[in-house]
Motif scaffolding. Structure first.
Motif, PDB file in Angstrom:
ATOM      1  N   VAL A   1       0.643  -1.830  -0.259  1.00 44.68           N
ATOM      2  CA  VAL A   1      -0.334   0.272   0.233  1.00 44.68           C
ATOM      3  C   VAL A   1       1.181   0.971   0.374  1.00 44.68           C
ATOM      4  N   THR A   2       0.035   1.848  -0.971  1.00 47.55           N
ATOM      5  CA  THR A   2       1.540   3.760  -1.363  1.00 47.55           C
ATOM      6  C   THR A   2       1.322   4.821  -0.447  1.00 47.55           C
ATOM      7  N   GLY A   3       0.027   5.047  -0.400  1.00 50.84           N
ATOM      8  CA  GLY A   3      -0.530   5.975   0.508  1.00 50.84           C
ATOM      9  C   GLY A   3      -2.326   5.806   0.708  1.00 50.84           C
ATOM     10  N   LEU A   4      -2.638   7.096   1.846  1.00 58.16           N
ATOM     11  CA  LEU A   4      -4.066   6.729   2.096  1.00 58.16           C
ATOM     12  C   LEU A   4      -4.347   7.609   0.684  1.00 58.16           C
ATOM     13  N   ARG A   5      -5.378   6.766   0.721  1.00 57.80           N
ATOM     14  CA  ARG A   5      -6.390   8.094  -0.695  1.00 57.80           C
ATOM     15  C   ARG A   5      -7.616   8.983   0.016  1.00 57.80           C
ATOM     16  N   SER A   6      -8.753   8.405   0.245  1.00 59.06           N
ATOM     17  CA  SER A   6      -9.864   9.099   0.433  1.00 59.06           C
ATOM     18  C   SER A   6     -10.528   8.259   1.664  1.00 59.06           C
ATOM     19  N   VAL A   7     -11.373   9.006   1.666  1.00 60.15           N
ATOM     20  CA  VAL A   7     -12.814   8.302   2.767  1.00 60.15           C
ATOM     21  C   VAL A   7     -13.815   8.552   2.389  1.00 60.15           C
ATOM     22  N   ASP A   8     -14.668   7.667   2.487  1.00 63.57           N
ATOM     23  CA  ASP A   8     -16.722   7.826   2.090  1.00 63.57           C
ATOM     24  C   ASP A   8     -17.203   7.706   3.219  1.00 63.57           C
ATOM     25  N   LEU A   9     -17.681   8.622   3.369  1.00 67.03           N
ATOM     26  CA  LEU A   9     -18.424   9.280   4.460  1.00 67.03           C
ATOM     27  C   LEU A   9     -20.172   9.944   4.617  1.00 67.03           C
ATOM     28  N   ASP A  10     -21.143   8.689   5.417  1.00 68.01           N
ATOM     29  CA  ASP A  10     -22.045   8.755   5.867  1.00 68.01           C
ATOM     30  C   ASP A  10     -22.799  10.061   6.227  1.00 68.01           C
ATOM     31  N   THR A  11     -23.590  11.318   5.681  1.00 71.24           N
ATOM     32  CA  THR A  11     -24.218  12.121   6.015  1.00 71.24           C
ATOM     33  C   THR A  11     -25.459  11.836   6.414  1.00 71.24           C
ATOM     34  N   PRO A  12     -26.505  12.424   7.485  1.00 66.46           N
ATOM     35  CA  PRO A  12     -27.645  12.791   7.267  1.00 66.46           C
ATOM     36  C   PRO A  12     -28.341  13.761   6.746  1.00 66.46           C
ATOM     37  N   ASP A  13     -27.768  14.589   6.052  1.00 68.32           N
ATOM     38  CA  ASP A  13     -27.845  15.765   5.165  1.00 68.32           C
ATOM     39  C   ASP A  13     -26.946  15.772   4.299  1.00 68.32           C
ATOM     40  N   LEU A  14     -27.002  15.332   3.636  1.00 70.65           N
ATOM     41  CA  LEU A  14     -25.706  15.169   2.002  1.00 70.65           C
ATOM     42  C   LEU A  14     -25.902  16.609   2.115  1.00 70.65           C
ATOM     43  N   ALA A  15     -26.955  17.629   1.311  1.00 70.86           N
ATOM     44  CA  ALA A  15     -26.189  18.810   0.768  1.00 70.86           C
ATOM     45  C   ALA A  15     -25.643  19.700   2.075  1.00 70.86           C
ATOM     46  N   ARG A  16     -26.529  19.579   3.451  1.00 68.31           N
ATOM     47  CA  ARG A  16     -25.694  20.533   4.003  1.00 68.31           C
ATOM     48  C   ARG A  16     -23.856  20.180   3.757  1.00 68.31           C
TER      49      ARG A  16
ATOM     50  N   GLY B   1     -25.483   9.371  -6.177  1.00 67.54           N
ATOM     51  CA  GLY B   1     -26.297  10.148  -5.301  1.00 67.54           C
ATOM     52  C   GLY B   1     -24.769  10.952  -4.490  1.00 67.54           C
ATOM     53  N   THR B   2     -24.009  10.324  -4.888  1.00 67.14           N
ATOM     54  CA  THR B   2     -22.414  10.649  -3.985  1.00 67.14           C
ATOM     55  C   THR B   2     -22.283  11.755  -4.221  1.00 67.14           C
ATOM     56  N   ALA B   3     -21.253  12.500  -3.318  1.00 67.16           N
ATOM     57  CA  ALA B   3     -20.692  13.396  -4.254  1.00 67.16           C
ATOM     58  C   ALA B   3     -19.402  12.889  -4.064  1.00 67.16           C
ATOM     59  N   TYR B   4     -18.554  13.371  -4.963  1.00 66.87           N
ATOM     60  CA  TYR B   4     -16.549  13.512  -4.767  1.00 66.87           C
ATOM     61  C   TYR B   4     -16.023  14.653  -4.682  1.00 66.87           C
ATOM     62  N   LEU B   5     -15.213  15.037  -3.424  1.00 69.75           N
ATOM     63  CA  LEU B   5     -14.858  16.367  -3.457  1.00 69.75           C
ATOM     64  C   LEU B   5     -13.142  16.047  -3.305  1.00 69.75           C
ATOM     65  N   ARG B   6     -12.732  16.688  -4.128  1.00 71.90           N
ATOM     66  CA  ARG B   6     -11.225  16.572  -3.923  1.00 71.90           C
ATOM     67  C   ARG B   6     -10.521  17.922  -3.014  1.00 71.90           C
ATOM     68  N   ALA B   7      -9.209  17.585  -3.599  1.00 71.11           N
ATOM     69  CA  ALA B   7      -8.063  18.020  -2.185  1.00 71.11           C
ATOM     70  C   ALA B   7      -7.546  19.335  -3.492  1.00 71.11           C
ATOM     71  N   SER B   8      -6.254  19.891  -3.299  1.00 74.76           N
ATOM     72  CA  SER B   8      -5.494  20.888  -4.003  1.00 74.76           C
ATOM     73  C   SER B   8      -4.528  20.118  -4.422  1.00 74.76           C
ATOM     74  N   GLY B   9      -4.411  18.328  -4.037  1.00 73.83           N
ATOM     75  CA  GLY B   9      -3.559  17.702  -4.969  1.00 73.83           C
ATOM     76  C   GLY B   9      -3.801  16.360  -6.578  1.00 73.83           C
ATOM     77  N   THR B  10      -3.293  15.841  -6.535  1.00 75.22           N
ATOM     78  CA  THR B  10      -3.198  15.097  -7.592  1.00 75.22           C
ATOM     79  C   THR B  10      -4.747  13.913  -7.393  1.00 75.22           C
ATOM     80  N   ASP B  11      -4.915  13.495  -6.285  1.00 72.49           N
ATOM     81  CA  ASP B  11      -6.065  12.414  -5.620  1.00 72.49           C
ATOM     82  C   ASP B  11      -7.544  12.765  -6.228  1.00 72.49           C
ATOM     83  N   HIS B  12      -7.813  11.901  -7.583  1.00 74.43           N
ATOM     84  CA  HIS B  12      -9.396  12.111  -8.131  1.00 74.43           C
ATOM     85  C   HIS B  12     -10.595  12.969  -6.732  1.00 74.43           C
ATOM     86  N   HIS B  13     -10.561  12.273  -5.713  1.00 71.48           N
ATOM     87  CA  HIS B  13     -11.172  13.024  -4.904  1.00 71.48           C
ATOM     88  C   HIS B  13     -10.319  12.776  -3.411  1.00 71.48           C
TER      89      HIS B  13
END
Length: 298
Positions: free
Chosen positions: A6-21, A40-52
């Motif tokens: 394993v070369t790195g931690l990439r992302s987390v999937d988080l459940d939320t009761p209020d997706l829009a918020r 139904g999933t929102a994918y969010l990136r940081a400023s680096g190269t990871d897709h999300h």
């Protein structure tokens, strides 16, 4: 130098009761950008190269749905699958072509503690965004709670090829590259998420990001301070649905010559909670939030 499958931690999937918020908070306040919405999933990136770095999904309650790691090469899928099963994990799927927007090949397991771990190879990348003074670059680490810290740490080492970097009385720090830790395992009465840490460019950016959070009505929950293991600067916050998140920077870089320190060596003077001695003791509501987010049901 140790070979890490394993070369790195990439992302987390988080459940939320209020997706829009949650999406609004992470894009308008925390400093991430929306990549896409898919099924139904929102994918969010940081400023680096990871897709999300965060995938947000609607659910009944906040929960940690999955942690995703990047693999060194395709052949690691087979070895990790075999070793994971040998050490008590369950193979849930894969390796198969990834149907999510980041693509590549993906394999999913359920660890012995109940947490879901995903492994990707040849996933999509972005060109890095121009440096920003107050926004995250990537994930730094995920801190999980465990009723069996040493057992969980052993799984990461024996099944996934991580190395134990340091062990305090309450936590085990394991790594999969030169970062001091990618996963922190905290002693708790329940298994689940403790917090998610986002890497900032430097101390200045931690302070600037913290100021932006305060301006938006989110006070610092713990910090600013400098941790012992990892030597990283930190500022903790609680997001709108109760998930604890951290801005961090200046994480210690280590190699095979690093000497592990144990609980007897990681001791603070009475009343001190960080190296600088300026972080107040963690408030009870913050401690409660750090044990309130379970693993999502599989």
């Amino acid at each position: 130098m140790t070979h890490f499958p394993v070369t790195g931690l990439r992302s987390v999937d988080l459940d939320t009761p209020d997706l829009a918020r949650s999406e609004h908070f992470y894009t308008s306040v925390w400093g991430l950008d929306l990549v896409t919405r898919h099924e139904g999933t929102a994918y969010l990136r940081a400023s680096g190269t990871d897709h999300h770095v965060v995938a947000l999904r609607q659910a009944d309650r906040p929960a940690l749905k999955a942690i995703t790691f990047r693999l060194h090469m395709d052949m690691e899928f087979e070895s990790i699958a075999a070793a994971s099963r040998q050490h008590g994990a369950t193979l849930l799927s894969g390796p198969v072509p990834n149907p999510e927007p980041d693509g590549g090949t993906v394999m999913t397991i359920r660890a012995p503690d109940g947490g879901v771990l995903r492994f990707v190879h040849q996933d999509a990348r972005h060109a890095a965004l121009p440096p920003s003074a107050d926004r995250p670059v990537r994930l730094a680490h995920v801190n999980v709670n465990s009723a069996d810290v040493d057992g969980s740490a052993a799984f990461y080492q024996r099944a996934l090829g991580f190395r134990l970097t340091d062990r305090t009385k309450a936590m085990a720090f394991v790594r999969c590259n030169s970062d001091h830790h990618a996963i922190v395992i905290a002693d708790a009465s329940v298994n689940g998420l403790n917090h998610v840490a986002f890497m900032m460019p430097n101390l200045e950016s931690v302070m600037r990001g913290s100021g932006r959070m305060i301006d938006a009505g989110f006070p610092i929950a713990w910090g600013v301070g400098r941790h012992g293991p990892g030597d990283n600067v930190f500022a903790y916050f609680i997001d709108p649905v109760g998930i604890v998140i951290e801005y961090t920077a200046e994480v210690l870089q280590v190699d095979d010559n690093y000497v592990l320190r144990g609980p007897s060596e990681w001791v603070w003077p009475p009343g001190r909670t960080d190296q600088w001695g300026i972080a107040s003791p963690k408030a009870d509501h913050v401690k409660a939030a750090q044990t309130a987010v379970p693993y999502a049901d599989v």
